[in-house]
Every structure is written in structure tokens, then in C-alpha cells.
Design an enzyme around this catalytic site. Structure first.
Site, PDB file in Angstrom:
ATOM      1  N   LYS A 113       8.584  -1.394 -10.102  1.00  0.00           N
ATOM      2  CA  LYS A 113       9.273   0.004  -9.794  1.00  0.00           C
ATOM      3  C   LYS A 113      10.444   0.000 -10.097  1.00  0.00           C
ATOM      4  O   LYS A 113      11.190   1.263 -10.350  1.00  0.00           O
ATOM      5  CB  LYS A 113       8.884   0.519  -8.338  1.00  0.00           C
ATOM      6  CG  LYS A 113       7.232   0.690  -8.094  1.00  0.00           C
ATOM      7  CD  LYS A 113       7.138   1.340  -6.954  1.00  0.00           C
ATOM      8  CE  LYS A 113       5.605   1.730  -6.576  1.00  0.00           C
ATOM      9  NZ  LYS A 113       5.125   2.553  -5.596  1.00  0.00           N
ATOM     10  N   LYS A 200      -3.734  -0.937 -15.326  1.00  0.00           N
ATOM     11  CA  LYS A 200      -4.478  -0.226 -14.179  1.00  0.00           C
ATOM     12  C   LYS A 200      -4.292   1.217 -14.235  1.00  0.00           C
ATOM     13  O   LYS A 200      -3.003   1.611 -14.591  1.00  0.00           O
ATOM     14  CB  LYS A 200      -4.393  -0.919 -12.905  1.00  0.00           C
ATOM     15  CG  LYS A 200      -3.095  -0.520 -12.181  1.00  0.00           C
ATOM     16  CD  LYS A 200      -3.230  -0.965 -10.854  1.00  0.00           C
ATOM     17  CE  LYS A 200      -2.189  -0.185  -9.944  1.00  0.00           C
ATOM     18  NZ  LYS A 200      -2.292  -0.180  -8.561  1.00  0.00           N
ATOM     19  N   LYS A 203      -1.390   6.568 -10.513  1.00  0.00           N
ATOM     20  CA  LYS A 203      -0.777   8.013 -10.384  1.00  0.00           C
ATOM     21  C   LYS A 203       0.710   7.991 -11.514  1.00  0.00           C
ATOM     22  O   LYS A 203       0.894   9.318 -11.548  1.00  0.00           O
ATOM     23  CB  LYS A 203      -0.556   8.131  -9.004  1.00  0.00           C
ATOM     24  CG  LYS A 203      -1.481   8.251  -8.014  1.00  0.00           C
ATOM     25  CD  LYS A 203      -1.165   8.149  -6.692  1.00  0.00           C
ATOM     26  CE  LYS A 203      -2.161   8.189  -5.554  1.00  0.00           C
ATOM     27  NZ  LYS A 203      -1.502   7.714  -4.335  1.00  0.00           N
TER      28      LYS A 203
HETATM   29  P1  AMP Z   1      -1.570   3.983  -4.815  1.00  0.00           P
HETATM   30  O1  AMP Z   1      -2.250   4.966  -5.617  1.00  0.00           O
HETATM   31  O2  AMP Z   1      -0.589   2.837  -5.560  1.00  0.00           O
HETATM   32  O3  AMP Z   1      -0.783   4.632  -3.804  1.00  0.00           O
HETATM   33  O4  AMP Z   1      -2.626   2.961  -4.076  1.00  0.00           O
HETATM   34  C1  AMP Z   1      -3.669   3.494  -3.193  1.00  0.00           C
HETATM   35  C2  AMP Z   1      -4.832   2.400  -3.174  1.00  0.00           C
HETATM   36  O5  AMP Z   1      -5.344   2.766  -3.934  1.00  0.00           O
HETATM   37  C3  AMP Z   1      -4.259   0.976  -2.851  1.00  0.00           C
HETATM   38  O6  AMP Z   1      -5.091   0.411  -2.033  1.00  0.00           O
HETATM   39  C4  AMP Z   1      -4.666   0.433  -4.327  1.00  0.00           C
HETATM   40  O7  AMP Z   1      -4.870  -1.030  -4.089  1.00  0.00           O
HETATM   41  C5  AMP Z   1      -5.822   1.212  -4.683  1.00  0.00           C
HETATM   42  N1  AMP Z   1      -5.440   1.486  -6.249  1.00  0.00           N
HETATM   43  C6  AMP Z   1      -4.541   2.158  -6.888  1.00  0.00           C
HETATM   44  N2  AMP Z   1      -5.096   2.162  -8.360  1.00  0.00           N
HETATM   45  C7  AMP Z   1      -6.080   1.338  -8.376  1.00  0.00           C
HETATM   46  C8  AMP Z   1      -6.765   1.087  -9.217  1.00  0.00           C
HETATM   47  N3  AMP Z   1      -6.351   1.419 -10.774  1.00  0.00           N
HETATM   48  N4  AMP Z   1      -7.817   0.346  -9.320  1.00  0.00           N
HETATM   49  C9  AMP Z   1      -8.149  -0.005  -8.129  1.00  0.00           C
HETATM   50  N5  AMP Z   1      -7.471   0.322  -6.790  1.00  0.00           N
HETATM   51  C10 AMP Z   1      -6.368   0.904  -7.070  1.00  0.00           C
END
Ligand code: AMP
Ligand code: TRP
Length: 337
Positions: A113, A200, A203
Site C-alpha cells: 500500500k 486477487k 476493492k
Molecule cells: P478488504 O477488502 O481488503 O478490506 O478485505 C476484507 C476481508 O475480505 C478480509 O478478510 C480479506 O481477507 C477478505 N478478502 C478480500 N479480498 C479477497 C479475495 N480476493 N479473496 C478472498 N478473500 C478476500
């Protein structure tokens, strides 16, 4: 003994996508049955990179509504907003003062980041994992369900609790903070981008076609899947390292259709993309439809939603405040009378 305690959270930055749902929230729903569950919207984490003040409150509320729409039940789970429980900021400070700087500097997510922020990296971004450790440790969580990418942050929370708090300020009989364990679910643990099977779904990807959000309307879902990157081979298969997009899309189909991996591997072994993509689109739209319907109902009854969060805040605060008190005492602060 009570049920094992679980805590997790997602940031209210941008719409939740299939990765968030399948890698995180879907597991939370199952955990409610036999765990004492706490789920928060981590809005304090959302300001570790530049944010839009006009959107923060709205996104926080909408993320909370999506939690409920995905099946979190306020009768079973404590659902709350992180910033509304002040103990998070306080424990974070206490933990900051015992966490070595170099533990934070080597966090992969920080490095990734920070590169994106150029020369405008906030102290908060570096401190992100300590705030996350505070989130977890405040509730004496036994288990923390997260996607694979968060494993390193979990390790850090464990190390802070064990080596930096309990070893220094606890004694043989009583530990100050409970040492949590990560809970990583394998299937669906990593949903990949629709435009690049090697990174992956995220967002923060500027290309919206790379992800399907939980609130995308059916036509948009179909369009994104139609445009998703594929390869020229016929016949779909799992686990071919040269075909990451195939593995990802087939994996999504296995989960979203509810058929499971073995069945879809057989069903699609001879299929071309022209035949497969409409099936995947249909399964995705059908899986998201009930969530979208519940979301609309929740957002139409704002007062009820705010009441759920108010109740969550009270329940969360009573647990969190007692952990802060315990930690303050162990660290030697003058108690308040
Ligand atoms: P974030 O979107 O980074 O705030 O992630 C929120 C939650 O979703 C966390 O537990 C991440 O590990 C999970 N997460 C985010 N992106 C992915 C993805 N592409 N695949 C699986 N889990 C995800
Ligand atoms: N860092 C987590 C993520 O990006 C979000 C988070 C903040 C979290 N605090 C948490 C996850 C506590 C689990 C427990 O997904």
C-alpha cells in the site's frame, strides 16, 4: 465454559465484492451457530489511506447492512462500528508503545500500500496492523476468520499479545490478553481478479471489471463475466498453474452454483468458454439475488438498522472496556476512581 469467541471485520471502503463474501463474510455466517461472534465495520482502518469524508458514514452504514443481508443475525452476533467503541483507539495506543517499529515495516500489506501512496504515507497506514491487533485482542477472541492475505497481521497480533504484553506485564497464572488463532477457510479463500487470474480480486483495483460487487445488478454481472479474461484452450480444469483464470472461474462456479468442485470439474471438462460463461453468470446472479433483496429492505428501514448498531455498540463496549481496564492495570497506570 462459554462458546469460543470469534471476531472479524471488513473496511467500509468501496462496495464489498465476491472475494469479501466468499473469503470472509460467508464463513462468519456459519460460525454464528456455535461461536460467540463479534463482527465490526472497521471504519478507523478506512482512513489509513486518503478518504472522502462525504462517503465514510454512508459506506459504513451500507457495509453494516450488507453484513446483515449476507446473513449475520443481530440476535446471535454482536454487529458494530469500530469507531463507535472508543476502546479500539485506546488499546491501539497501549499496544503501539510496545510494538517494535521493524515488525510493522516488514508487513507485506504495508509495503504494497505504501508504494501506491507515493510520498504521502500516513503513520496510520504503518500502524494499521496494531489497530487490527487491538480489534482482536479487545474481545479475547479465540478465532479470527480472515482471508489468506491477512495471516501475517494475525501473526503480529499473536506476537504482540504473547511476547510484548503477556510476557512483560502478565504473570505465570494470569495472562493479560488472550492469544488468538487465525481461521482460514480453504475453498474460496482467495478469489482472483476477473481480469488477471494471478492477482486477487480487490476493492482498490481501478478497473471495475476486475470484480463483481455484491450490489452489482444482473446485467452488469453478466457483462463483467462475459468480458472476464480467459485462455484459448477448450475444456475447463482445476489446478493447472498455467491457467489461473480457468481455475478461478471454475472455482467460483463450484461455490456459487452450490455444486462443489468434483461435480463442476466433470460438468465442464469438455466445455468451451461460450457455453461456460452464461452458466457462471446465471449462478452468480442467483446467488446474489437474495442478498440484494435483503439489503434493499434494510436500507429502507434506517431507524431499525441504526438500532441494531446501537445495540451492538453497547454489547461490544462492555467487553472491550473491561479488556482495556485489565491492560491498563497490568501496565501500571493509575486507576480512575
Ligand atoms: P478488504 O477488502 O481488503 O478490506 O478485505 C476484507 C476481508 O475480505 C478480509 O478478510 C480479506 O481477507 C477478505 N478478502 C478480500 N479480498 C479477497 C479475495 N480476493 N479473496 C478472498 N478473500 C478476500
Ligand atoms: N485488515 C483486515 C482486512 O483488510 C480488516 C480488519 C481490521 C480485521 N481489523 C480486523 C479483520 C480484525 C479481522 C479482525 O481484511
Amino acid at each position: 465454559m462459554g462458546l469460543p469467541r470469534v471476531l472479524s471485520g471488513v473496511q467500509p471502503t468501496g462496495a464489498l465484492h465476491l472475494g469479501n463474501w466468499l473469503g470472509a463474510i460467508r464463513n462468519w455466517v456459519d460460525l454464528q451457530k456455535d461461536h460467540d461472534t463479534f463482527f465490526c465495520v472497521v471504519d478507523l482502518h478506512a482512513i489509513t489511506v486518503p478518504h472522502d469524508p462525504d462517503r465514510l458514514a454512508r459506506d459504513t452504514l451500507s457495509t453494516a447492512a450488507l453484513y446483515l443481508a449476507c446473513g449475520l443475525d443481530p440476535e446471535r452476533s454482536t454487529v458494530f462500528v469500530q469507531s463507535q467503541v472508543v476502546a479500539h483507539s485506546e488499546l491501539c495506543w497501549l499496544l503501539n508503545c510496545v510494538t517494535p517499529l521493524n515488525w510493522l515495516e516488514r508487513m507485506i500489506q504495508f509495503k504494497e500500500k505504501a508504494v501506491k501512496q507515493g510520498d504521502n504515507v500516513s503513520v496510520g497506514l504503518l500502524d494499521y496492523p496494531v489497530l487490527m491487533a487491538a480489534d482482536i485482542l479487545l474481545y479475547d477472541a479465540d478465532l479470527v476468520p480472515v482471508g489468506e492475505d491477512q495471516k501475517q497481521h494475525l501473526e503480529l497480533a499473536r506476537d504482540i499479545a504473547q511476547q510484548r504484553i503477556n510476557a512483560r506485564f502478565g504473570n505465570a497464572e494470569t495472562s493479560v490478553l488472550k492469544v488468538p488463532k487465525p481461521l482460514i477457510l480453504k475453498e474460496g479463500a482467495r478469489v482472483m481478479s476477473l481480469t488477471d487470474g494471478r492477482s486477487k480480486m480487490s476493492k482498490s483495483d481501478p478497473n471495475e471489471g476486475s470484480r463483481i460487487t455484491l450490489l452489482d445488478p444482473p446485467e452488469l454481472i453478466a457483462k463483467k463475466i462475459k468480458r472476464a479474461k480467459t485462455d484459448p484452450e477448450r475444456g475447463l480444469e482445476f489446478d493447472n498453474a498455467d491457467r489461473p483464470e480457468t481455475d478461478n472461474l471454475l472455482g467460483l462456479y463450484a461455490i456459487l452454483s452450490g455444486k462443489g468442485r468434483d461435480a463442476v470439474a466433470r460438468e465442464c471438462s469438455e466445455m468451451g468458454w461460450g457455453q461456460f460463461k452464461p452458466l457462471l453468470a446465471e449462478a452468480t446472479i442467483a446467488a446474489l439475488e437474495p442478498i440484494q433483496e435483503r439489503y434493499r429492505l434494510l436500507m429502507d428501514d434506517r431507524a431499525q438498522l441504526e438500532m441494531v448498531l446501537q445495540q451492538g455498540r453497547q454489547r461490544a463496549s462492555s467487553v472491550a472496556d473491561s479488556t482495556v481496564r485489565r491492560t491498563r492495570e497490568a501496565m501500571g497506570f493509575l486507576g480512575a476512581s
